[in-house]
Each structure stands twice: as structure tokens, then as C-alpha cells.
Design an enzyme around this catalytic site. Structure first.
Site, mmCIF file in Angstrom:
data_model
loop_
_atom_site.group_PDB
_atom_site.id
_atom_site.type_symbol
_atom_site.label_atom_id
_atom_site.label_comp_id
_atom_site.label_asym_id
_atom_site.label_seq_id
_atom_site.Cartn_x
_atom_site.Cartn_y
_atom_site.Cartn_z
ATOM 1 N N ASP A 27 -5.841 -3.254 6.370
ATOM 2 C CA ASP A 27 -5.819 -1.902 5.823
ATOM 3 C C ASP A 27 -7.120 -1.153 6.147
ATOM 4 O OD1 ASP A 27 -4.524 0.021 4.005
ATOM 5 O OD2 ASP A 27 -6.253 -0.360 2.713
ATOM 6 N N GLU A 87 -5.332 -1.004 10.780
ATOM 7 C CA GLU A 87 -4.781 0.324 10.499
ATOM 8 C C GLU A 87 -5.781 1.376 11.000
ATOM 9 O OE1 GLU A 87 -3.222 3.219 6.888
ATOM 10 O OE2 GLU A 87 -4.928 1.901 6.590
#
Ligand code: CA
Length: 615
Positions: A328, A357
């Protein structure tokens, strides 16, 4: 016994209870012998334990260093496992006469553990938000003692009860669709008072959320997914934790977090990480500012934080049997630490894959984050796979515009892919039409052309370069716009809950249009499996001509030619233009299953349709 003696005994007992060394947490709970990195950090957490003397009874593991930080409640015990064999031993904490024995274990690794094959361009990832896919066990919906103790399916920001059992119950459906890997949105504990369903505010790095199931149930699910020939990708978050993690409520040291004195929000301008003109202030704010107030920003430059996070990911790979990690907010964390992390994971598991990400709006910025990027040199992120967010934007517009030679429709794709020179490895880009944070690609406006747009996009996504990801529900035309709010992008899969009025896991309960979409995607996905022209092949494309975009994927003597009509009108193309990619005078169209004759000088293709020609 005399009354005074009884009182004295009671007093001794009470004192022992109060002053006994109390250990709340030991992380990791166990480790393995034979890992490449011989250093193990064992974090011990408990009231006033730091004043203890520490020893171990191990025969082969050695104490390297005992680190005590500002808080009296932590000990970071560093062990040297260079010559360690699998063994059980005790960690002993001693304060005067008071002694605490903590059993510990160095386990034996499973054979071949280091040789796992990470997800790659032969795979298609199916992204599931566990709370929203299926509720297989209503008894775990509410767990006593956890802060968000309610379930409300009418509220898109409250938990809905989905869990591992729900996913496990529908693995046949997922396998039948033809995807080859499942990426789970975070499954670790999020003991937050609200909004815990999405999982991005970790409160325990070593336990899955009990509302999904137990650690063992997670491992059982991974094993079951593997038995079905699919891989598992786990979502991890190094940038921040949840504000109810004990790291934040009882900080090991002040510098455990960035901006420790007052809440400062990130600018979200991670452009500053690659910008040659970036100010120090912008860089600091982007990386050290907090994502939101409930997610304190971990300081990865603190060596104990870095070691803790790296080790945690390796523990899950080894214990959980993972095939990949999705990291993330990758660019929001410290560049050098994240680079070190990717390197250390690859040293333990050479073919493991991590996708970061990299939510940046242009390909130059995304490419900066990929391993061996020339734009980042001499620094190296060591991150194999990055997310092609700009392509998502291109695809959003490409399939319902009338293609022109310059900048509309298929020309967008042609021009964008032509810029792949910026990428060190375009085949290691995660490509997607949507995900849990974006509007869903399919627009619920009830037009026939909308389904055609969808079909072209699916055909393109599954045959161009990169590693495709499909967001759950895309196969049954789930639609949602980000303007409704993020919770609505994560609606329940219909039929995932007992009593749902429609069960879309069953073909007989899907609408005709849903079945058309599902069958279309299923056909291409299952054909794609093991197809080396797609997974390993080169890409060659032609500038869109007369509204039609044509490209070839080729590996050795296997080739596939995709023809996309980017126009609302039927088109005829001159085959002479494409002769370098047409080795035979006929080919099978994967979609219609017809043999297409390429003997003539031209080929006619219906409005907005697709040929996937296999030679
Ligand atoms: Ca449940």
C-alpha cells in the site's frame, strides 16, 4: 496458621502478582532456521520489562544485542541465527529474584520454501475486499471486545461480515472464471472504532482480523487456493499503522513515528520523490505527513521499525505461504527502506513478486518506482512490479470514443504504449480497469454500447503487456462511481450473504447481460492461461488506421493478433498493411470461435467488435 501469618502470605502473593514480569506480546512468535538473513529481531512488550536482564537457553541461536529504547515497556532482542538449527528454547527475563520464562521456537522450513514462483504476466489477479465478498460464518461478524462491534449492510462504511469462509465457499466460482491469483485487501487486525472494514489501519501485524477468521483459517484458505492452482497476494502497509496499535498508544520511542508531536497530514504530493526541483519541505511533508489522522506515519528510518516491518513481511510469506505482496501507499514511505525491503525479500525468495501501489498520474512518475529504473539511478527501488494507473485513465476513455489518428479512442492506447520506453520492464506492470479505490469501469447506464465498451476493454486488458487485475464483481457488471464515496466502490457481491435476493454466483440467477459479460471474460481468461504468446511474448502494434487498432503478441512460433474496431461503424482494413504479423492465411478467432479467412486483401470488422486471432 495464625492470622498474622495468613496476612503476610497474602501480602507476598499480592506483591508477586503486582511486580511479576508481565509480557503482553512477543513478536514474531517463532522463526525459522536456514533463512538467508541470519539476524532475528524479537520484540518483547510488557509493563516495565526493559529493566530486566535478558538471557536465552538456546543451543544454536546466540544473543547478538539487547536493545532498550525510551519506553521501559519494550525490549528488542536481536539474535544471531548464523548457525541456528531448529530448536525450542527459553528467553529469560530476570529482575532480581523475579524471573519470567518465555518459550520460543526456531522451526524447520518447509522444503522448497525459498523457491516459490511469484505472480507474473502469466497470471491474472482477482482483487477481493474480504468484508464485502461473502459471509461464510455469521458467528464471527461481531467479536466481543473489539472496538467496532456492529454489522450493518445498509451502511457502506460499517462492516458487512464477509470472511475467509465466504471466500473459501466460492473458490470454485473464482477458479471457473479463470483468474489465477487472488489479491486480498488487508486481512490483518483493524481494531478501530469505525471504518475498520477496509483493513488499512493495522492494529496487529501478526494476527489476521478475527472477524475474517483465525491465522490458521487464513493459512488453510491459502492452501486451498494453492490446491486449486491459484496464487495468493497479501496486502501490506508499511507506511502507517492504525492509531489503536500499541506502537502508537505506547510508543517504543518518540522517533517511532514521523511528526510525533502534532498531527500533520501528508500533502499526497509524492511527485516530490522524483522531482528534480523538489524542495526539502515538500519531500518531508509528502513522506512524513500522515495519510489520515487515524493512521500514524511510521518512521521507517528508525532501524528497529525497518527491521520489524521487513521481518513481518517475511514471516507472512513463510508462515502464510504467500506468492506475492501488494504494498500500500508505496511512495509515501522512506525510499531507501522500501528499497532495502524489496531486496531482502528477493534474497530470501528469488522469484517472489511485490507490486507497489504507485498511484501517480503519468508513466514517467510510475516508471521511477520500478526496479532498475534509469530515471532513479543510481538509486534503485528493487520493486519488480508497479501499478499502471495512467493506463487505467487511458482505458477509461479509449473504448467509447470515435478513434481518430491522433488522440481519440484507440489512438490513446497506441500513443501511451509507445511511451513504454520509460519503463525498465513493461511486462511487470500491474494493469487494471479499476480497483477498490476507483470508480468501477462499467457504467450502469443501460446502453448496449456500454457492454461493447466493456468487452473491448476486457479483451485488451487480457491480451496487452502486463499483469492484469480484475476487481471482484467486474465479471457481473457491478458499477459504482467514486463520487458516491469509497464505501460504495466496495459493495457486497450479490449472493455472498444468506438470504440475498439474487445469488450471482449462480449463472441461473444472473441477468442475460451479466452472463454475457461473465462468459466473455471467462472465455478469454481460460484461453489466456498458459498462453506463452500472452505471458512471455513480444508486443508489436500498428498505428490505428481507419479507426482500427491491430497488435501482435508473439513467442517463438506462437502468435496472437488482436484487432479492435474503435469506431461506431463497421470497418474494413487492408491486410497488406499487416502482412508482417500474418504468418498464415487463416486463424481462429478466440471470441467467436470462427475460422477467419485472411486470404483476401481486406478484413471487415463490425462496429466496436474484437477479433483475437490465434495462429
Ligand atoms: Ca462473518
Amino acid at each position: 496458621m495464625r492470622k498474622n501469618n495468613i496476612i503476610l502470605l497474602l501480602l507476598v502473593f499480592v506483591c508477586q502478582s503486582i511486580f511479576a514480569i508481565d509480557i503482553k506480546t512477543v513478536e514474531p512468535e517463532f522463526w525459522w532456521a536456514g533463512m538467508k538473513n541470519p539476524e532475528l529481531q524479537v520484540m518483547l512488550y510488557g509493563n516495565n520489562i526493559a529493566k530486566s536482564d535478558v538471557s536465552i537457553t538456546a543451543k544454536t541461536a546466540k544473543i547478538k544485542e539487547v536493545v532498550k529504547l525510551e519506553s521501559a515497556n519494550y525490549i528488542f532482542l536481536y539474535l544471531d541465527l548464523t548457525n541456528a538449527q531448529p530448536e525450542k528454547f527459553n528467553i529469560i527475563l530476570q529482575q532480581g529474584k523475579d524471573k519470567k520464562v518465555v518459550p520460543y521456537e526456531i522451526k524447520e522450513r518447509k522444503p522448497g520454501s525459498a523457491d516459490r514462483v511469484g505472480f507474473n504476466s502469466g497470471d491474472v489477479l482477482y482483487l477481493i475486499m474480504p468484508d464485502r465478498f461473502s459471509n461464510g460464518d455469521p458467528t464471527n461478524d461481531i467479536v466481543a471486545g473489539m472496538r467496532e462491534a456492529k454489522v450493518d449492510r445498509n451502511d457502506q462504511y460499517t462492516r458487512h461480515g464477509g470472511d475467509f469462509k465466504g471466500v473459501s465457499n466460492h473458490l470454485d466460482y473464482i477458479q471457473d472464471l479463470g483468474v489465477t491469483a487472488i489479491w486480498f485487501n488487508p486481512v490483518l487486525e483493524n481494531d478501530m472504532p469505525d471504518g475498520s472494514y477496509h483493513g488499512y489501519a493495522t492494529t496487529d501485524y501478526y494476527k489476521v482480523d478475527r472477524r475474517f477468521g483465525s491465522n490458521q483459517e487464513f493459512v488453510d484458505l491459502v492452501n486451498k487456493i494453492h490446491e486449486k492452482g491459484m496464487k495468493v497476494v497479501m496486502d501490506m502497509i508499511f507506511n502507517h499503522c492504525g492509531s489503536n496499535h500499541f506502537f502508537f498508544t505506547d510508543r517504543p520511542s518518540k522517533d517511532w513515528f514521523n511528526f510525533p508531536d502534532e498531527y500533520v497530514q501528508t500533502s499526497y504530493k509524492t511527485t516530490s520523490q522524483h522531482d528534480p526541483y523538489a524542495s526539502a519541505a515538500d519531500k518531508k511533508l509528502a513522506v512524513e505527513g500522515w495519510f489520515v489522522e487515524t493512521m500514524p506515519d511510521l518512521n521507517q528510518r528508525n532501524p528497529h521499525v525497518a527491521k520489524y516491518l521487513i521481518q513481518n513481511s517475511i514471516w507472512w510469506i513463510e508462515y502464510g505461504g504467500l506468492d506475492g505482496i501488494r504494498q500500500d501507499t508505496h511512495p509515501y514511505a522512506d525510499y531507501d527502506m522500501m528499497s532495502r525491503w524489496c531486496k531482502e525479500v528477493t534474497e530470501e525468495y528469488p522469484d517472489f513478486n511485490i507490486v507497489g501501489e504507485t498511484w501517480l498520474n503519468n508513466n514517467v512518475a510510475v516508471s521511477f518506482w520500478q526496479k532498475d529504473s534509469k530515471l532513479a539511478a543510481p538509486r534503485n527501488s528493487n520493486l519488480r512490479c508497479v501499478m499502471d494507473f495512467p493506463l487505467m485513465g487511458v482505458m477509461e476513455n479509449a473504448f467509447d470514443e470515435e478513434t481518430n489518428p491522433w488522440d481519440k479512442g484507440m489512438a490513446r492506447i497506441y500513443e501511451y504504449l509507445g511511451q513504454d520506453i520509460v519503463f525498465q520492464n513493461p511486462h511487470e506492470l500491474l494493469i487494471f480497469l479499476d480497483n477498490h479505490d476507483t470508480s468501477r469501469f462499467y457504467r450502469n447506464i443501460g446502453q448496449t454500447s456500454n457492454l461493447q465498451r466493456y468487452k473491448q476493454a476486457i479483451a485488451f486488458l487480457l491480451t496487452t503487456r502486463g499483469i492484469p487485475e480484475i476487481y471482484y464483481g467486474t465479471e457481473i457488471l457491478m458499477a459504482a462511481d467514486k463520487s458516491e464515496g469509497d464505501g460504495f466502490l466496495r459493495r457486497d457481491f450479490p449472493g455472498g450473504w444468506d438470504g440475498d435476493s439474487v445469488n450471482a454466483f449462480n449463472a441461473s440467477e444472473r441477468t442475460a447481460q451479466q452472463n454475457e459479460a461473465f462468459d466473455y471474460m471467462k472465455k478469454i481468461l481460460n484461453w489466456r492461461k498458459g498462453n506463452e504468446a500472452i505471458s512471455k511474448g513480444t508486443l508489436k502494434h500498428f498505428a490505428p488506421m481507419n479507426g482500427v487498432y491491430v497488435y501482435e503478441r508473439k513467442y517463438n512460433d506462437k502468435s496472437v493478433v488482436v484487432v479492435l474496431n474503435g469506431s461506431e461503424n463497421e470497418k474494413t482494413i487492408d491486410l497488406a498493411v499487416y502482412k508482417e504479423i500474418l504468418p498464415k492465411n487463416q486463424a481462429k478467432d478466440i471470441i467467436s470461435e470462427n475460422i477467419i479467412n485472411l486470404d483476401n486483401s481486406s478484413l471487415t470488422i463490425k462496429a466496436r467488435s474484437v477479433f483475437i486471432l490465434e495462429f
